[in-house]
Design a protein around this motif. Sequence first.
Motif, PDB file in Angstrom:
ATOM      1  N   GLU A 182     -16.558  68.256  31.441  1.00  9.61           N
ATOM      2  CA  GLU A 182     -15.945  69.107  30.424  1.00  9.61           C
ATOM      3  C   GLU A 182     -14.961  68.245  29.650  1.00  9.61           C
ATOM      4  N   ARG A 183     -15.179  68.169  28.345  1.00 12.38           N
ATOM      5  CA  ARG A 183     -14.286  67.389  27.500  1.00 12.38           C
ATOM      6  C   ARG A 183     -12.978  68.133  27.277  1.00 12.38           C
ATOM      7  N   THR A 184     -11.998  67.436  26.749  1.00  7.73           N
ATOM      8  CA  THR A 184     -10.700  68.058  26.474  1.00  7.73           C
ATOM      9  C   THR A 184     -10.784  69.091  25.369  1.00  7.73           C
ATOM     10  N   ASP A 185     -11.858  69.079  24.564  1.00  5.09           N
ATOM     11  CA  ASP A 185     -12.033  70.116  23.540  1.00  5.09           C
ATOM     12  C   ASP A 185     -12.885  71.277  24.067  1.00  5.09           C
ATOM     13  N   HIS A 186     -13.073  71.322  25.399  1.00  4.45           N
ATOM     14  CA  HIS A 186     -13.773  72.391  26.125  1.00  4.45           C
ATOM     15  C   HIS A 186     -15.288  72.369  25.954  1.00  4.45           C
ATOM     16  N   ALA A 187     -15.843  71.376  25.326  1.00  3.86           N
ATOM     17  CA  ALA A 187     -17.292  71.224  25.234  1.00  3.86           C
ATOM     18  C   ALA A 187     -17.786  70.566  26.529  1.00  3.86           C
ATOM     19  N   PHE A 188     -19.000  70.911  26.928  1.00  4.15           N
ATOM     20  CA  PHE A 188     -19.603  70.299  28.106  1.00  4.15           C
ATOM     21  C   PHE A 188     -20.605  69.247  27.673  1.00  4.15           C
ATOM     22  N   VAL A 189     -20.636  68.144  28.397  1.00  4.06           N
ATOM     23  CA  VAL A 189     -21.605  67.085  28.155  1.00  4.06           C
ATOM     24  C   VAL A 189     -22.294  66.776  29.478  1.00  4.06           C
ATOM     25  N   THR A 190     -23.553  66.387  29.384  1.00  6.98           N
ATOM     26  CA  THR A 190     -24.315  66.073  30.586  1.00  6.98           C
ATOM     27  C   THR A 190     -25.081  64.776  30.396  1.00  6.98           C
ATOM     28  N   GLY A 191     -25.339  64.123  31.499  1.00  4.78           N
ATOM     29  CA  GLY A 191     -26.161  62.927  31.498  1.00  4.78           C
ATOM     30  C   GLY A 191     -27.000  62.910  32.761  1.00  4.78           C
ATOM     31  N   ARG A 192     -28.187  62.343  32.642  1.00 10.00           N
ATOM     32  CA  ARG A 192     -29.083  62.254  33.789  1.00 10.00           C
ATOM     33  C   ARG A 192     -29.841  60.936  33.686  1.00 10.00           C
ATOM     34  N   THR A 193     -30.007  60.296  34.841  1.00  8.36           N
ATOM     35  CA  THR A 193     -30.816  59.096  34.884  1.00  8.36           C
ATOM     36  C   THR A 193     -31.597  59.065  36.188  1.00  8.36           C
ATOM     37  N   ASP A 194     -32.824  58.585  36.120  1.00  9.77           N
ATOM     38  CA  ASP A 194     -33.689  58.465  37.290  1.00  9.77           C
ATOM     39  C   ASP A 194     -33.852  56.991  37.620  1.00  9.77           C
ATOM     40  N   LEU A 195     -33.690  56.674  38.909  1.00  8.21           N
ATOM     41  CA  LEU A 195     -33.704  55.285  39.368  1.00  8.21           C
ATOM     42  C   LEU A 195     -34.597  55.131  40.589  1.00  8.21           C
ATOM     43  N   SER A 196     -35.107  53.938  40.762  1.00  8.30           N
ATOM     44  CA  SER A 196     -35.801  53.556  41.982  1.00  8.30           C
ATOM     45  C   SER A 196     -35.105  52.313  42.505  1.00  8.30           C
ATOM     46  N   ILE A 197     -34.657  52.374  43.755  1.00  8.71           N
ATOM     47  CA  ILE A 197     -33.900  51.279  44.350  1.00  8.71           C
ATOM     48  C   ILE A 197     -34.661  50.732  45.548  1.00  8.71           C
TER      49      ILE A 197
END
Length: 162
Positions: free
Chosen positions: A45-60
């Motif tokens: 949640e940003r300070t301006d109350h907007a939500f941001v998301t991120g996703r990443t798929d990995l193989s280790i």
Amino acid sequence: MPARPALTHPGDEAIEAAMSRTLTALSAVLQTLGDGEHTLNLVAERTDHAFVTGRTDLSIGIQPLRLAVLDDNAFCTFRMLLVFALEASTMRSTVLIATTAAEPRPRACGWAVQDGWLHPLDTDGLQAAVVPCPDPVAVEREVHPAPVLPQLPDTDEENPHD
């Protein structure tokens, strides 16, 4: 309707220090996860109350050592969001959930950003974060406590959060 508060632009030095912490944090998370197929999700949640998301798929893989990122752009977006979360001037709260493909159910652990670092979520907080939305095909995850990640001191600044 009132306007959203303006985001504060962090200084270049603060961003550089957060970039360094992000590399350290990602390295620690990946070492913690170990071999397998993993999905990292970040919600902030940003300070301006907007939500941001991120996703990443990995193989280790550990023997031999390898890291495969399924989508470079998604990884770069995820990493950038984590930089701003660890820098903290533009984010109010951030949670990172790591899900590992496993049978019979995927395993999940998670961290919350506090004081410029990733701190383990307790199992109640993690369970609330991974409860699937009402959806007949949603996958239920088995939650496990996340380990404490080792934190190296910032060399560029004495104490970034005073």
